[in-house]
Write a protein that holds these residues in place. Sequence first.
Motif, PDB file in Angstrom:
ATOM      1  N   PHE A 115       1.339   7.445  -5.920  1.00  0.00           N
ATOM      2  CA  PHE A 115       1.269   7.304  -4.457  1.00  0.00           C
ATOM      3  C   PHE A 115       0.965   8.632  -3.767  1.00  0.00           C
ATOM      4  CE2 PHE A 115       3.639   3.799  -6.207  1.00  0.00           C
ATOM      5  CZ  PHE A 115       3.065   2.706  -5.571  1.00  0.00           C
ATOM      6  N   HIS A 116       0.627   9.628  -4.579  1.00  0.00           N
ATOM      7  CA  HIS A 116       0.131  10.919  -4.079  1.00  0.00           C
ATOM      8  C   HIS A 116       1.067  11.548  -3.050  1.00  0.00           C
ATOM      9  CE1 HIS A 116      -3.342   9.660  -6.307  1.00  0.00           C
ATOM     10  NE2 HIS A 116      -3.443   8.578  -5.545  1.00  0.00           N
ATOM     11  N   MET A 117       2.365  11.449  -3.314  1.00  0.00           N
ATOM     12  CA  MET A 117       3.340  12.087  -2.415  1.00  0.00           C
ATOM     13  C   MET A 117       3.647  13.496  -2.909  1.00  0.00           C
ATOM     14  SD  MET A 117       6.094   9.061  -1.772  1.00  0.00           S
ATOM     15  CE  MET A 117       5.580   7.397  -1.368  1.00  0.00           C
ATOM     16  N   SER A 118       4.020  14.355  -1.953  1.00  0.00           N
ATOM     17  CA  SER A 118       4.537  15.668  -2.328  1.00  0.00           C
ATOM     18  C   SER A 118       5.888  15.468  -3.018  1.00  0.00           C
ATOM     19  CB  SER A 118       4.726  16.536  -1.084  1.00  0.00           C
ATOM     20  OG  SER A 118       5.789  16.017  -0.296  1.00  0.00           O
ATOM     21  N   HIS A 119       6.368  16.503  -3.700  1.00  0.00           N
ATOM     22  CA  HIS A 119       7.669  16.387  -4.376  1.00  0.00           C
ATOM     23  C   HIS A 119       8.771  16.066  -3.361  1.00  0.00           C
ATOM     24  CE1 HIS A 119      10.291  16.855  -7.832  1.00  0.00           C
ATOM     25  NE2 HIS A 119      11.144  17.474  -7.025  1.00  0.00           N
ATOM     26  N   ALA A 120       8.729  16.735  -2.206  1.00  0.00           N
ATOM     27  CA  ALA A 120       9.759  16.534  -1.174  1.00  0.00           C
ATOM     28  C   ALA A 120       9.726  15.109  -0.619  1.00  0.00           C
ATOM     29  CB  ALA A 120       9.564  17.544  -0.046  1.00  0.00           C
ATOM     30  N   GLN A 121       8.521  14.627  -0.340  1.00  0.00           N
ATOM     31  CA  GLN A 121       8.347  13.238   0.146  1.00  0.00           C
ATOM     32  C   GLN A 121       8.856  12.250  -0.891  1.00  0.00           C
ATOM     33  OE1 GLN A 121       4.028  13.229   0.726  1.00  0.00           O
ATOM     34  NE2 GLN A 121       4.313  12.028   2.598  1.00  0.00           N
ATOM     35  N   ALA A 122       8.454  12.479  -2.133  1.00  0.00           N
ATOM     36  CA  ALA A 122       8.819  11.575  -3.230  1.00  0.00           C
ATOM     37  C   ALA A 122      10.336  11.543  -3.408  1.00  0.00           C
ATOM     38  CB  ALA A 122       8.138  12.013  -4.526  1.00  0.00           C
ATOM     39  N   ALA A 146      -3.097  -2.840  -3.760  1.00  0.00           N
ATOM     40  CA  ALA A 146      -1.657  -3.070  -3.937  1.00  0.00           C
ATOM     41  C   ALA A 146      -1.370  -3.613  -5.338  1.00  0.00           C
ATOM     42  CB  ALA A 146      -1.132  -4.022  -2.865  1.00  0.00           C
ATOM     43  N   GLU A 147      -2.177  -4.581  -5.784  1.00  0.00           N
ATOM     44  CA  GLU A 147      -2.005  -5.157  -7.128  1.00  0.00           C
ATOM     45  C   GLU A 147      -2.153  -4.098  -8.206  1.00  0.00           C
ATOM     46  OE1 GLU A 147      -4.720  -8.407  -7.773  1.00  0.00           O
ATOM     47  OE2 GLU A 147      -3.061  -9.840  -7.636  1.00  0.00           O
ATOM     48  N   THR A 148      -3.122  -3.208  -8.010  1.00  0.00           N
ATOM     49  CA  THR A 148      -3.352  -2.131  -8.982  1.00  0.00           C
ATOM     50  C   THR A 148      -2.158  -1.181  -9.026  1.00  0.00           C
ATOM     51  OG1 THR A 148      -5.741  -2.268  -8.608  1.00  0.00           O
ATOM     52  CG2 THR A 148      -4.903  -0.241  -9.616  1.00  0.00           C
ATOM     53  N   LYS A 149      -1.641  -0.807  -7.870  1.00  0.00           N
ATOM     54  CA  LYS A 149      -0.479   0.098  -7.813  1.00  0.00           C
ATOM     55  C   LYS A 149       0.722  -0.520  -8.516  1.00  0.00           C
ATOM     56  CE  LYS A 149      -2.362   3.209  -5.004  1.00  0.00           C
ATOM     57  NZ  LYS A 149      -2.734   4.546  -5.546  1.00  0.00           N
TER      58      LYS A 149
END
Length: 102
Positions: free
Chosen positions: A47-54, A77-80
Amino acid sequence: PSDDDNDTSVVVETKPKTKRPPLYKVLLLNDDYTPMEFVVAVLERFFHMSHAQAFEIMLTVHKKGVAVVGVFSHEIAETKVAQVMDFARQHQHPLQCTMEKE
Ligand code: TYC
């Protein structure tokens, strides 16, 4: 000469149809066994979040039981969901990821 028809008119309007595709929320569910670091890694990787976001989203799921981690077209969404479920299975964690229409 007058006919006895009443003057009744029907106005047919056509909506300008700019149809956007429906969007789907991807949800991550809490469980008692998946390590916190693994969930953080999933959120960074897929989901390409930063470490802090994640870390923040992981804690929300841990405390509240579920969180929306993204909103996508049906296909994305299905792929994720498939990517997260495969990755969790590969690492033998019971992490669950689902989608629902927004
Ligand atoms: N509850 C898990 C633990 O205490 C951590 C966790 C967070 C698991 C988020 C799943 O989607 C999840 N290790």
